[in-house]
Write a protein that holds these residues in place. Structure first.
Motif, PDB file in Angstrom:
ATOM      1  N   ASN A   5       0.812  -1.210   0.000  1.00 29.70           N
ATOM      2  CA  ASN A   5       0.000   0.000   0.000  1.00 29.70           C
ATOM      3  C   ASN A   5       0.852   1.270   0.000  1.00 29.70           C
ATOM      4  N   ASN A   6       2.153   1.073   0.127  1.00 32.17           N
ATOM      5  CA  ASN A   6       3.073   2.217   0.160  1.00 32.17           C
ATOM      6  C   ASN A   6       4.049   2.086  -1.002  1.00 32.17           C
ATOM      7  N   HIS A   7       3.829   2.886  -2.038  1.00 27.23           N
ATOM      8  CA  HIS A   7       4.648   2.704  -3.246  1.00 27.23           C
ATOM      9  C   HIS A   7       6.124   3.008  -2.992  1.00 27.23           C
ATOM     10  N   LYS A   8       6.428   3.894  -2.046  1.00 30.29           N
ATOM     11  CA  LYS A   8       7.819   4.226  -1.759  1.00 30.29           C
ATOM     12  C   LYS A   8       8.552   3.015  -1.172  1.00 30.29           C
ATOM     13  N   LYS A   9       7.915   2.363  -0.212  1.00 34.24           N
ATOM     14  CA  LYS A   9       8.528   1.175   0.385  1.00 34.24           C
ATOM     15  C   LYS A   9       8.646   0.050  -0.637  1.00 34.24           C
ATOM     16  N   LEU A  10       7.611  -0.079  -1.490  1.00 33.22           N
ATOM     17  CA  LEU A  10       7.625  -1.136  -2.505  1.00 33.22           C
ATOM     18  C   LEU A  10       8.788  -0.954  -3.479  1.00 33.22           C
ATOM     19  N   TYR A  11       8.972   0.259  -3.964  1.00 27.83           N
ATOM     20  CA  TYR A  11      10.082   0.522  -4.897  1.00 27.83           C
ATOM     21  C   TYR A  11      11.434   0.381  -4.197  1.00 27.83           C
ATOM     22  N   LEU A  12      11.514   0.759  -2.924  1.00 30.41           N
ATOM     23  CA  LEU A  12      12.764   0.643  -2.184  1.00 30.41           C
ATOM     24  C   LEU A  12      13.163  -0.825  -2.021  1.00 30.41           C
ATOM     25  N   VAL A  13      12.209  -1.655  -1.625  1.00 31.07           N
ATOM     26  CA  VAL A  13      12.492  -3.089  -1.460  1.00 31.07           C
ATOM     27  C   VAL A  13      12.871  -3.722  -2.794  1.00 31.07           C
ATOM     28  N   ALA A  14      12.154  -3.363  -3.859  1.00 31.38           N
ATOM     29  CA  ALA A  14      12.459  -3.922  -5.182  1.00 31.38           C
ATOM     30  C   ALA A  14      13.865  -3.500  -5.633  1.00 31.38           C
ATOM     31  N   SER A  15      14.238  -2.266  -5.355  1.00 34.38           N
ATOM     32  CA  SER A  15      15.557  -1.769  -5.758  1.00 34.38           C
ATOM     33  C   SER A  15      16.661  -2.482  -4.992  1.00 34.38           C
ATOM     34  N   VAL A  16      16.469  -2.646  -3.676  1.00 33.86           N
ATOM     35  CA  VAL A  16      17.459  -3.350  -2.858  1.00 33.86           C
ATOM     36  C   VAL A  16      17.615  -4.793  -3.334  1.00 33.86           C
ATOM     37  N   LEU A  17      16.478  -5.455  -3.604  1.00 36.51           N
ATOM     38  CA  LEU A  17      16.512  -6.842  -4.084  1.00 36.51           C
ATOM     39  C   LEU A  17      17.252  -6.927  -5.414  1.00 36.51           C
ATOM     40  N   PHE A  18      17.021  -5.964  -6.323  1.00 36.72           N
ATOM     41  CA  PHE A  18      17.694  -5.946  -7.628  1.00 36.72           C
ATOM     42  C   PHE A  18      19.200  -5.781  -7.458  1.00 36.72           C
ATOM     43  N   VAL A  19      19.607  -4.859  -6.579  1.00 32.27           N
ATOM     44  CA  VAL A  19      21.036  -4.625  -6.351  1.00 32.27           C
ATOM     45  C   VAL A  19      21.710  -5.860  -5.763  1.00 32.27           C
ATOM     46  N   VAL A  20      21.064  -6.485  -4.775  1.00 30.69           N
ATOM     47  CA  VAL A  20      21.629  -7.676  -4.144  1.00 30.69           C
ATOM     48  C   VAL A  20      21.771  -8.814  -5.155  1.00 30.69           C
ATOM     49  N   LEU A  21      20.728  -9.050  -5.951  1.00 29.39           N
ATOM     50  CA  LEU A  21      20.795 -10.107  -6.958  1.00 29.39           C
ATOM     51  C   LEU A  21      21.883  -9.823  -7.996  1.00 29.39           C
ATOM     52  N   THR A  22      21.978  -8.567  -8.427  1.00 28.43           N
ATOM     53  CA  THR A  22      23.015  -8.192  -9.390  1.00 28.43           C
ATOM     54  C   THR A  22      24.402  -8.437  -8.818  1.00 28.43           C
ATOM     55  N   LEU A  23      24.579  -8.119  -7.530  1.00 25.78           N
ATOM     56  CA  LEU A  23      25.865  -8.297  -6.881  1.00 25.78           C
ATOM     57  C   LEU A  23      26.274  -9.767  -6.853  1.00 25.78           C
ATOM     58  N   PHE A  24      25.331 -10.633  -6.455  1.00 26.20           N
ATOM     59  CA  PHE A  24      25.677 -12.044  -6.275  1.00 26.20           C
ATOM     60  C   PHE A  24      25.593 -12.861  -7.565  1.00 26.20           C
ATOM     61  N   VAL A  25      24.774 -12.433  -8.503  1.00 25.53           N
ATOM     62  CA  VAL A  25      24.604 -13.205  -9.742  1.00 25.53           C
ATOM     63  C   VAL A  25      25.578 -12.747 -10.832  1.00 25.53           C
ATOM     64  N   ALA A  26      25.925 -11.472 -10.864  1.00 27.96           N
ATOM     65  CA  ALA A  26      26.741 -10.946 -11.957  1.00 27.96           C
ATOM     66  C   ALA A  26      28.101 -10.416 -11.520  1.00 27.96           C
ATOM     67  N   ILE A  27      28.108  -9.489 -10.563  1.00 32.24           N
ATOM     68  CA  ILE A  27      29.353  -8.780 -10.244  1.00 32.24           C
ATOM     69  C   ILE A  27      30.376  -9.671  -9.539  1.00 32.24           C
ATOM     70  N   LEU A  28      29.985 -10.319  -8.444  1.00 34.01           N
ATOM     71  CA  LEU A  28      30.939 -11.150  -7.699  1.00 34.01           C
ATOM     72  C   LEU A  28      31.460 -12.330  -8.527  1.00 34.01           C
ATOM     73  N   PRO A  29      30.594 -13.061  -9.298  1.00 28.75           N
ATOM     74  CA  PRO A  29      31.143 -14.126 -10.155  1.00 28.75           C
ATOM     75  C   PRO A  29      32.113 -13.590 -11.209  1.00 28.75           C
ATOM     76  N   ALA A  30      31.826 -12.397 -11.759  1.00 36.38           N
ATOM     77  CA  ALA A  30      32.724 -11.823 -12.759  1.00 36.38           C
ATOM     78  C   ALA A  30      34.080 -11.478 -12.152  1.00 36.38           C
ATOM     79  N   LEU A  31      34.067 -10.894 -10.954  1.00 33.83           N
ATOM     80  CA  LEU A  31      35.326 -10.559 -10.277  1.00 33.83           C
ATOM     81  C   LEU A  31      36.107 -11.827  -9.937  1.00 33.83           C
TER      82      LEU A  31
END
Length: 338
Positions: A5-31
């Protein structure tokens, strides 16, 4: 849930989840890959001229039609001595701050693969003629011509690189065709594209789906005991200059049809040219050391010799593998003494 019901919290959680997944799925394996995978010991970095040529290669869209990866399937064997691996690309770095196209593996092969083109075709003359107009050396080629990489001069200087273009393909009234710096850089890049050798203790991966071996192969107009297809070997490594009809290109590459070198009884000269190259005459380009560059064995050289001596109207006695091996051993012995 309140979060929906709170679009700000929803976008914040989605953004954090995207960053975390990108870190563990793409960036850390590449490094991790960058830290573990290193270039092969014999891999040589590109020269400054070749790096400039790589930018010319990208700028002219060559990457759209030419791949630089030998897949581990039998049909790719002709492009390299082994399948490509991660170590082949470990030395590629970002070209500059704004360009992150260091690895040009490609996605299609409208044109041939270039992984090992520096070994397959080391001739500067051939590359320059091919860039000026691909139809000069390959009549069926669909590759565009790049005449803007060249200029005409009536009185070339000693430092100018004159391109041997056959009559009818250039405007002789404008003078001689001269390669620009961009053309020379592009050729430098192509000539430095070579598969590095694996360390002696390393076994190269096998090509998948091997073709059925032939007990005997038609390498000339008669049967050959080499087990190697001389016609296919010629088409892959020689026809781009000397043409499939053996007639060469006037003013660029000498003919093999009715050639005294091919038909002469002096087999040592013929084998030496195949292995170590030859500077025929001023009006022709210098032939590179095709046999040595490709590590041809006596069987492969025999198949080529017999094919060239008995096609396009040529008629000469077949030679044996033993004859060719004896000559190759003598040539190598003489080179070692020099």
């Amino acid at each position: 849930m309140e979060i929906f019901n709170n679009h700000k919290k929803l976008y914040l959680v989605a953004s954090v989840l995207f960053v975390v997944l990108t870190l563990f799925v793409a960036i850390l394996p590449a490094l991790d890959n960058q830290s573990r995978i290193q270039p092969l010991p014999d891999a040589e970095p590109l020269s400054e001229a070749a790096m400039r040529g790589k930018k010319v290669f990208i700028a002219n869209g060559c990457v759209a039609c030419h791949s630089q990866q030998v897949r581990n399937v039998e049909m790719d064997r002709k492009w390299g001595s082994r399948p490509s691996m991660s170590a082949d690309y470990a030395g590629n770095k970002r070209m500059d701050l704004w360009t992150n196209t260091a690895t040009l593996m490609g996605t299609e092969r409208t044109g041939p693969d270039l992984t090992d083109i520096g070994t397959r075709q080391p001739s500067i003359d051939w590359h320059l003629v091919h860039l000026f107009n691909p139809r000069i050396v390959v009549k069926e080629s669909v590759m565009p011509a790049y005449p803007f990489l060249f200029q005409y001069k009536h009185n070339p200087s000693d430092t100018d690189v004159v391109v041997s273009v056959p009559e009818g393909f250039a405007n002789s009234a404008k003078g001689q065709v001269i390669a620009t710096e961009k053309a020379l850089d592009l050729v430098a890049y192509l000539r430095e594209l070579k598969q590095a050798k694996l360390p002696e203790a390393t076994v190269a991966p096998e090509f998948l789906y091997p073709l059925k071996d032939k007990a005997t192969t038609q390498s000339t107009q008669g049967e050959s005991d080499t087990g190697i297809d001389g016609k296919n070997l010629y088409a892959t490594n020689c026809a781009s200059c000397h043409q499939m009809n053996g007639e060469g290109l006037a003013g660029a590459f000498p003919p093999l049809k009715n050639s005294p070198v091919v038909l002469d009884d002096n087999l040592q000269l013929f084998v030496d040219i195949i292995m170590n190259g030859y500077d025929a005459r001023g009006e022709y380009g210098v032939m590179p050391a095709v046999g040595s560059n490709l590590n041809w064995t006596a069987k492969e050289v025999t198949a080529i010799v017999n094919y060239e001596r008995n096609n396009w109207g040529n008629q000469a006695p077949l030679v044996s593998v033993e004859q060719v091996k004896e000559i190759m051993d003598y040539i190598n012995e003489m080179k070692a003494k020099q």
